[in-house]
Structures are given as structure tokens and as C-alpha cells.
Design a protein around this motif. Sequence first.
Motif, short mmCIF file in Angstrom:
data_model
loop_
_atom_site.label_atom_id
_atom_site.label_comp_id
_atom_site.label_asym_id
_atom_site.label_seq_id
_atom_site.Cartn_x
_atom_site.Cartn_y
_atom_site.Cartn_z
N SER A 73 41.47 34.87 35.37
CA SER A 73 42.36 36.00 35.60
C SER A 73 42.97 36.49 34.29
O SER A 73 42.98 37.69 34.00
CB SER A 73 43.47 35.62 36.59
N LEU A 78 44.16 40.20 34.39
CA LEU A 78 44.75 40.23 35.72
C LEU A 78 45.92 39.25 35.79
O LEU A 78 46.06 38.36 34.95
CB LEU A 78 43.70 39.85 36.77
N GLY A 100 44.93 38.58 40.59
CA GLY A 100 43.92 37.76 39.95
C GLY A 100 43.00 37.05 40.91
O GLY A 100 43.03 37.26 42.13
N ARG A 213 39.43 37.40 45.73
CA ARG A 213 40.54 38.24 45.27
C ARG A 213 41.10 38.99 46.46
O ARG A 213 40.36 39.34 47.39
CB ARG A 213 40.12 39.26 44.21
#
Length: 216
Positions: A73, A78, A100, A213
Amino acid sequence: MIAVPAGQVTLSDRRTRRTWSVEVASCLLGAHPVTRDLYTRVMGPLPDATGADRLPVEGVSWWDAVRFCDTLSVRAGLTPVYDLRGDAAETVAPDPSADGYRLPTEAEWEHACRAGTEGPRYGPLDDIAWYRANSGERLREVGGKLPNAWGLYDMLGNVWEWCWDLYDPEVYGTYRVLRGGGWYDEHWSCRASVRRRSHPTFRVDDVGFRLARTAR
């Protein structure tokens, strides 16, 4: 990542004979389990791992999997889902606002595995999965069998997949859920509803994981 539509799934546990229904929101799920290639590019070389880069990563614990999710991530720009500043399970509570990568819940996993079907499998087992009868008793590269109707490969067979959930905290404490069956399992373990459990530090050569996700 494959878009998985929202829906409802009924989970069951053979040990307790319990069933329960879960409403599943839309999410994104990896088209196949995380490969050795991706894992090593993010986390570094795996000790004692040999073989093709397209093999699913295995010998990774639940803790390894959530650490991978957060590391990937950050690399992707993210927001990490998990707080990994401690080493106790309660510190890893997911942040629902984070965008993430994470592990799927077992409800997400089974809903995605079934892909709208209602039977024990989404197709003839030899067509969709590597298991003891056809794997040669070894790990196989991802994507070598037919996907389900939503484009997801290896949901059954090849490697068991870590899910986020605790299995049964009152009886098994911190043990986490595993789903899907593996390359060494008999056909009865490779069914959409089968639940297995293990300690979050457990590592073995038929357990990997798949990315998820939250859809935005």
C-alpha cells in the motif's frame, strides 16, 4: 484486481453445525493468489524458495500477509489498512477509511469464490483446481486452470488462502481462517464452504494469500 459485486453469502461451519448469512459489499480481489515474484519485489527474497516466479507465494504466515499488504500500500501511494506498530492482534484492527491493500474477509472470499453459483464448486474440480489427484503433489503456477465466472483463478486448490477473520475466538483464540484447499488436499477439502484454521504465525508450503481492496 477483479471487481466483485455486492451480494449475500451464507457461511457454515462443519465443526459446530452453525450457519450464518452475511451481506457483502462490493470489493476488489486479486485475480489470483500473490505470486513469489510480487512478494519478493515488495518484501525481498524468500528464504529457501526455489521455482518459477509465477508460483503462488507460500510458507507465509498471516502476519507476513498483513505486513505485505501495508508495505505494498505504501509503495503504491495508498493508505495502509492495518496498524502494525505493535505485535498483538488487537493492534491490527483495520481502518475502514483506508484505501490500501488488505486480506479479504472470509465472507468476501466465499462470495467471490462462488461467483453466483450455489454448489460446492464453481466448476468441475479437475478443470478449475490443482489438488492431490492432479497436481503431481507439488505447487503449480497461478492461472493454470479455468477461472470462475467473475474471472478469479485458483480460488480452489493450489494454496490455502489466509483471510482476515478469527476462526472461533472463544475456542481457538487468535487462530485465523484459511480458505480454498491446497495442492496436497483431497477433493473434499477443495470446496467453497470449507473452513480451516491456524495460528497467525503458522507457515507451511501450501498456504498463501490473495489481495483485496475496499471498492470506492
